[in-house]
Write an enzyme that holds these catalytic residues in place. Structure first.
Site, PDB file in Angstrom:
ATOM      1  N   ASP A 117       4.005   1.127   9.303  1.00  0.00           N
ATOM      2  CA  ASP A 117       4.303   0.021  10.225  1.00  0.00           C
ATOM      3  C   ASP A 117       4.609   0.519  11.643  1.00  0.00           C
ATOM      4  O   ASP A 117       5.678   0.226  12.209  1.00  0.00           O
ATOM      5  CB  ASP A 117       5.532  -0.762   9.705  1.00  0.00           C
ATOM      6  CG  ASP A 117       5.370  -1.204   8.261  1.00  0.00           C
ATOM      7  OD1 ASP A 117       4.252  -1.597   7.889  1.00  0.00           O
ATOM      8  OD2 ASP A 117       6.364  -1.161   7.515  1.00  0.00           O
ATOM      9  N   GLU A 166       1.300 -11.297   7.696  1.00  0.00           N
ATOM     10  CA  GLU A 166       2.605 -10.716   8.017  1.00  0.00           C
ATOM     11  C   GLU A 166       2.484  -9.898   9.282  1.00  0.00           C
ATOM     12  O   GLU A 166       1.477 -10.003  10.000  1.00  0.00           O
ATOM     13  CB  GLU A 166       3.144  -9.889   6.844  1.00  0.00           C
ATOM     14  CG  GLU A 166       2.187  -8.855   6.292  1.00  0.00           C
ATOM     15  CD  GLU A 166       2.760  -8.082   5.106  1.00  0.00           C
ATOM     16  OE1 GLU A 166       3.928  -8.265   4.750  1.00  0.00           O
ATOM     17  OE2 GLU A 166       2.018  -7.260   4.540  1.00  0.00           O
TER      18      GLU A 166
HETATM   19  O1  FUB Z   1       6.400  -1.766   5.109  1.00  0.00           O
HETATM   20  C1  FUB Z   1       6.721  -2.841   4.262  1.00  0.00           C
HETATM   21  C2  FUB Z   1       5.822  -3.990   4.567  1.00  0.00           C
HETATM   22  O2  FUB Z   1       4.479  -3.649   4.324  1.00  0.00           O
HETATM   23  C3  FUB Z   1       5.834  -4.404   6.020  1.00  0.00           C
HETATM   24  O3  FUB Z   1       6.990  -5.045   6.397  1.00  0.00           O
HETATM   25  C4  FUB Z   1       4.565  -5.162   6.051  1.00  0.00           C
HETATM   26  O4  FUB Z   1       4.126  -5.483   7.318  1.00  0.00           O
HETATM   27  C5  FUB Z   1       3.649  -4.231   5.299  1.00  0.00           C
HETATM   28  O5  FUB Z   1       3.157  -3.221   6.118  1.00  0.00           O
END
Ligand code: FUB
Length: 459
Positions: A41, A218
């Site tokens: 991320d 997301e």
């Molecule tokens: O890293 C955990 C989760 O996976 C993140 O918050 C999302 O965006 C995905 O990358």
């Protein structure tokens, strides 16, 4: 920084942890960019002329903690910085689940963060599981803020998460008029205004409409360029996430779905996650994949590739590369396995040691004539005299190293003796190039040759 006995115990622990953990390890160039730990991320920011990277920190679930072995596991955050996108300094842990009062320190849920500067203060936003239920009776994910005077910290976490948010993957944009907006995800992508203090909401979060309704969305990341606002986010259109974007005329939309920034991971990493920066006149896309953990895609690594806009403001799709960005010094170790072009039928890439992935990769040149090219190597202005190649060849062979692809000038030919062990083999240069060139390594004759790295020396 002095740790005083009068400080709140949590603040004291946070500061001690920061001071103890400042490391100045330098990583190498190429993708992945951080080569001694997992970094997912990746949020990149330019502060004071330097690039700062705020990733989440994937680890394997520690045994005996009653944690799922097949899920994300993150206990803390590091920050990294670079002046050239090539050499990265790890400044150590800035926030840990053990030092934030509201975080459930058994949850290992410190997911995708962001960091932004306002009036000389740095605000680090991070999601994590709460240790108590909120007024709505829900525990789950909150978003907290930690504040620092410098991009690398020390960061002091606020005692409570931001009221009114239940979500993950915070991203903050400060618009041209100074108004700050926070974006986050939880099924939908939400936006709300932040107060002047950057710590509280100044409006009710609203779900952004007109985004894909099917498939997980997301990781919002909003960036403004030439008056256009780009809402970028990972989305599962097919089976795994890819990076998509929508464009609008204001930070709160309306946004119109516009296209794909990067297709699904070619190595099948289920998640994707992005940020953009403009640095020294070039735009870059930061993203992650699971190169160091091909069998477990919850251990991810940050990468960078160049990003370009079309004249109408749309984004050109980015193809992930192993070479990444930046110029590599000829006198540093050039990892030819992070090639920019390769003879796919004749050169294969594999871990040096499959149980120690952070040792990196090797390139195996299978038969005479096969080659790999690595772009943008800076030979500087000084005359270089020797090439050194870390290699191994059971039958022995000769590697030719030259500039500028198939038409290039031969720099040297390295005769590799037959043997089972890895050796550093030196060879005098026929020609010492000056300035920046692409480098091609070709197996001229002999049996199979494995190469770990090569470099050039002044002696
Ligand atoms: O890293 C955990 C989760 O996976 C993140 O918050 C999302 O965006 C995905 O990358």
């Amino acid at each position: 920084m002095k740790i005083s006995n009068k400080m709140e115990p949590k603040i004291k622990t946070t500061l001690s942890l920061f001071l103890l953990s400042v490391i100045t390890l330098s990583s190498l160039a190429q993708n992945p960019i951080i080569r001694d730990q997992f970094t997912a991320d990746p949020t990149a920011r330019v502060f004071n002329g330097k690039v700062y990277l705020y990733p989440s920190h994937d680890i394997l679930a520690p045994p005996g903690k009653n944690l799922r072995k097949d899920w994300f596991c993150m206990a803390d955050y590091h920050v990294f910085s670079s002046e050239n996108l090539t050499d990265w300094t790890d400044h150590g842990v800035i926030v840990s689940q053990n030092t934030v009062t509201w975080v459930d320190s058994t949850s290992y849920s410190m997911w995708a963060p962001d960091c932004i500067e306002k009036n000389g203060k740095y605000y680090f936003y991070f999601p994590a599981n709460k240790n108590t239920a909120g007024p709505n009776g829900r525990k789950g994910f909150g978003i907290g803020v930690a504040v620092a005077d410098k991009p690398e910290g020390p960061y002091i976490p606020q005692p409570e998460p931001i009221k009114g948010i239940f979500g993950i993957d915070p991203n903050v944009l400060i618009d041209k008029d100074g108004q700050a907006y926070i974006y986050y995800s939880m099924g939908n992508i939400f936006v709300a205004k932040l107060k002047e203090n950057m710590l509280e909401l100044d409006s009710e979060p609203k779900a952004i409409p007109d985004l894909p309704s099917k498939g997980l969305k997301e990781g919002p990341w909003v960036v403004e360029r030439n008056g256009m606002y780009y809402l970028t986010f990972p989305h599962v259109e097919n089976k795994i996430e890819r990076l998509e974007y929508a464009m609008g005329n204001s930070p709160v939309g309306p946004f119109k779905m516009t296209g794909v920034i990067m297709d699904e991971s070619p190595i099948n990493c289920w998640t994707s996650h992005q940020s953009f920066i403009e640095f020294k006149g070039q735009w870059y896309l930061f993203y992650h994949q699971n190169a160091y953990s091909p069998k477990f895609d919850k251990n991810r690594s940050s990468c960078i590739d160049s990003l370009f806009f079309n004249s109408d403001g749309t984004i050109r799709k980015v193809t992930p590369t192993w070479r990444g960005v930046g110029i590599s010094a000829a006198t540093g170790k050039i990892e030819i396995d992070r090639y920019s072009r390769i003879d796919e039928k004749g050169v294969s890439i594999a871990f040096l040691d499959s149980v120690k992935p952070f040792d990196g990769w090797k390139a195996t040149f299978s038969s005479p004539g096969v080659w790999a090219t690595y772009n943008s190597v800076d030979f500087g202005r000084k005359k270089l005299k020797t090439a050194e190649v870390k290699c191994r060849s059971e039958k022995g062979g000769t590697l030719q190293i030259r500039t500028n692809g198939m038409e290039g000038v031969v720099i040297t030919e390295v005769n590799i003796p037959a043997g089972k062990e890895w050796n550093s083999v030196a060879s005098r240069l026929i020609k010492s190039p000056k300035g920046v060139h692409n480098l091609t390594v070709m197996l001229k004759e002999g049996g199979m040759v494995e190469v770990d790295w090569l470099r050039f020396k002044v002696r």
